[in-house]
Design a protein around this motif. Structure first.
Motif, PDB file in Angstrom:
ATOM      1  N   CYS A 136      24.644  17.524 -20.510  1.00 19.66           N
ATOM      2  CA  CYS A 136      25.465  16.333 -20.265  1.00 19.66           C
ATOM      3  C   CYS A 136      24.564  15.132 -20.014  1.00 19.66           C
ATOM      4  N   ILE A 137      25.163  13.966 -20.205  1.00 22.57           N
ATOM      5  CA  ILE A 137      24.473  12.738 -19.818  1.00 22.57           C
ATOM      6  C   ILE A 137      24.464  12.683 -18.293  1.00 22.57           C
ATOM      7  N   ARG A 138      23.296  12.425 -17.725  1.00 24.13           N
ATOM      8  CA  ARG A 138      23.114  12.400 -16.273  1.00 24.13           C
ATOM      9  C   ARG A 138      24.175  11.532 -15.598  1.00 24.13           C
ATOM     10  N   GLY A 139      24.780  12.061 -14.526  1.00 24.09           N
ATOM     11  CA  GLY A 139      25.770  11.323 -13.756  1.00 24.09           C
ATOM     12  C   GLY A 139      27.157  11.316 -14.369  1.00 24.09           C
ATOM     13  N   THR A 140      27.344  12.053 -15.463  1.00 21.96           N
ATOM     14  CA  THR A 140      28.661  12.110 -16.108  1.00 21.96           C
ATOM     15  C   THR A 140      28.975  13.564 -16.458  1.00 21.96           C
ATOM     16  N   ARG A 141      30.141  13.757 -17.004  1.00 23.36           N
ATOM     17  CA  ARG A 141      30.513  15.055 -17.567  1.00 23.36           C
ATOM     18  C   ARG A 141      30.688  14.919 -19.073  1.00 23.36           C
ATOM     19  N   ILE A 142      29.951  13.991 -19.639  1.00 25.68           N
ATOM     20  CA  ILE A 142      30.018  13.748 -21.080  1.00 25.68           C
ATOM     21  C   ILE A 142      28.947  14.585 -21.769  1.00 25.68           C
ATOM     22  N   TRP A 143      29.397  15.500 -22.611  1.00 27.32           N
ATOM     23  CA  TRP A 143      28.474  16.397 -23.296  1.00 27.32           C
ATOM     24  C   TRP A 143      27.615  15.644 -24.300  1.00 27.32           C
ATOM     25  N   VAL A 144      26.366  16.031 -24.375  1.00 29.64           N
ATOM     26  CA  VAL A 144      25.457  15.477 -25.377  1.00 29.64           C
ATOM     27  C   VAL A 144      25.991  15.786 -26.773  1.00 29.64           C
ATOM     28  N   SER A 145      26.544  16.984 -26.948  1.00 32.07           N
ATOM     29  CA  SER A 145      27.076  17.348 -28.266  1.00 32.07           C
ATOM     30  C   SER A 145      28.210  16.421 -28.690  1.00 32.07           C
ATOM     31  N   LEU A 146      28.995  15.914 -27.732  1.00 30.97           N
ATOM     32  CA  LEU A 146      30.060  14.975 -28.051  1.00 30.97           C
ATOM     33  C   LEU A 146      29.474  13.675 -28.598  1.00 30.97           C
ATOM     34  N   ILE A 147      28.431  13.187 -27.938  1.00 34.31           N
ATOM     35  CA  ILE A 147      27.760  11.967 -28.404  1.00 34.31           C
ATOM     36  C   ILE A 147      27.226  12.179 -29.820  1.00 34.31           C
ATOM     37  N   LEU A 148      26.595  13.322 -30.045  1.00 36.39           N
ATOM     38  CA  LEU A 148      26.053  13.610 -31.374  1.00 36.39           C
ATOM     39  C   LEU A 148      27.165  13.724 -32.412  1.00 36.39           C
ATOM     40  N   ASP A 149      28.291  14.323 -32.035  1.00 32.32           N
ATOM     41  CA  ASP A 149      29.443  14.399 -32.946  1.00 32.32           C
ATOM     42  C   ASP A 149      29.942  12.994 -33.301  1.00 32.32           C
ATOM     43  N   PHE A 150      30.021  12.127 -32.300  1.00 33.04           N
ATOM     44  CA  PHE A 150      30.457  10.757 -32.560  1.00 33.04           C
ATOM     45  C   PHE A 150      29.516  10.063 -33.542  1.00 33.04           C
ATOM     46  N   LEU A 151      28.218  10.191 -33.300  1.00 36.99           N
ATOM     47  CA  LEU A 151      27.240   9.563 -34.189  1.00 36.99           C
ATOM     48  C   LEU A 151      27.336  10.140 -35.602  1.00 36.99           C
ATOM     49  N   ALA A 152      27.497  11.458 -35.686  1.00 39.63           N
ATOM     50  CA  ALA A 152      27.595  12.116 -36.994  1.00 39.63           C
ATOM     51  C   ALA A 152      28.846  11.681 -37.749  1.00 39.63           C
ATOM     52  N   SER A 153      29.906  11.327 -37.018  1.00 41.78           N
ATOM     53  CA  SER A 153      31.143  10.910 -37.671  1.00 41.78           C
ATOM     54  C   SER A 153      31.119   9.444 -38.094  1.00 41.78           C
ATOM     55  N   GLY A 154      30.030   8.755 -37.745  1.00 46.12           N
ATOM     56  CA  GLY A 154      29.885   7.366 -38.179  1.00 46.12           C
ATOM     57  C   GLY A 154      30.130   6.325 -37.109  1.00 46.12           C
ATOM     58  N   MET A 155      30.429   6.763 -35.891  1.00 52.60           N
ATOM     59  CA  MET A 155      30.611   5.787 -34.819  1.00 52.60           C
ATOM     60  C   MET A 155      29.279   5.107 -34.522  1.00 52.60           C
ATOM     61  N   THR A 156      29.349   3.853 -34.165  1.00 56.31           N
ATOM     62  CA  THR A 156      28.143   3.118 -33.775  1.00 56.31           C
ATOM     63  C   THR A 156      27.937   3.247 -32.273  1.00 56.31           C
ATOM     64  N   ASN A 157      26.771   2.848 -31.818  1.00 58.27           N
ATOM     65  CA  ASN A 157      26.510   2.819 -30.371  1.00 58.27           C
ATOM     66  C   ASN A 157      27.573   1.976 -29.670  1.00 58.27           C
ATOM     67  N   GLU A 158      27.923   0.839 -30.274  1.00 59.59           N
ATOM     68  CA  GLU A 158      28.903  -0.058 -29.669  1.00 59.59           C
ATOM     69  C   GLU A 158      30.273   0.614 -29.569  1.00 59.59           C
ATOM     70  N   ASP A 159      30.661   1.374 -30.606  1.00 51.73           N
ATOM     71  CA  ASP A 159      31.934   2.099 -30.570  1.00 51.73           C
ATOM     72  C   ASP A 159      31.961   3.078 -29.393  1.00 51.73           C
ATOM     73  N   ILE A 160      30.877   3.825 -29.254  1.00 49.26           N
ATOM     74  CA  ILE A 160      30.800   4.839 -28.188  1.00 49.26           C
ATOM     75  C   ILE A 160      30.817   4.167 -26.819  1.00 49.26           C
ATOM     76  N   LEU A 161      30.070   3.082 -26.683  1.00 54.13           N
ATOM     77  CA  LEU A 161      30.034   2.376 -25.403  1.00 54.13           C
ATOM     78  C   LEU A 161      31.396   1.776 -25.058  1.00 54.13           C
ATOM     79  N   ALA A 162      32.152   1.361 -26.062  1.00 54.61           N
ATOM     80  CA  ALA A 162      33.500   0.836 -25.807  1.00 54.61           C
ATOM     81  C   ALA A 162      34.430   1.948 -25.323  1.00 54.61           C
ATOM     82  N   GLU A 163      34.272   3.159 -25.864  1.00 53.29           N
ATOM     83  CA  GLU A 163      35.102   4.304 -25.455  1.00 53.29           C
ATOM     84  C   GLU A 163      34.685   4.854 -24.097  1.00 53.29           C
ATOM     85  N   TYR A 164      33.402   4.796 -23.815  1.00 53.87           N
ATOM     86  CA  TYR A 164      32.840   5.365 -22.580  1.00 53.87           C
ATOM     87  C   TYR A 164      31.973   4.305 -21.893  1.00 53.87           C
TER      88      TYR A 164
END
Length: 105
Positions: free
Chosen positions: A48-76
């Motif tokens: 997980c990302i330190r201080g959260t319960r957000i899985w690293v694999s989720l972040i990687l899935d988002f990136l693999a699906s085409g989300m940008t850093n900005e998209d992910i930061l807006a969601e989380y």
């Protein structure tokens, strides 16, 4: 002994610069990986990302699906850009040890 002395010195300098650059890269990667936590008491021990319960694999899935850093930061909004960047070297390390069979059967 036909090699000019300054060439030898230049080769040593280039070698030292390469080594210094590699050392800096390792320090930066270790700083990024420090943002990743694996704790058996949090999310069943998934990375997980330190201080959260957000899985690293989720972040990687988002990136693999085409989300940008900005998209992910807006969601989380609790994440930082560096958290997303930390997921990439972690994923690369995991990929070195795992193989996926993607042959069409």
């Amino acid at each position: 002994d036909n090699i000019p002395r300054h060439w030898i010195t230049g080769d040593i300098a280039i070698t030292l610069l390469i080594q210094i650059n590699n050392d800096i890269d390792m320090v930066q990667m270790n700083q990024r990986l420090a943002r990743i936590v694996i704790d058996p008491n949090i999310c069943f021990g998934k990375a997980c990302i330190r201080g959260t319960r957000i899985w690293v694999s989720l972040i990687l899935d988002f990136l693999a699906s085409g989300m940008t850093n900005e998209d992910i930061l807006a969601e989380y909004p609790q994440l930082e850009k560096e958290d997303i960047q930390a997921a990439l070297p972690y994923g690369a390390e995991m990929a070195r040890d795992r193989y996926m069979d993607n042959r069409n059967n």
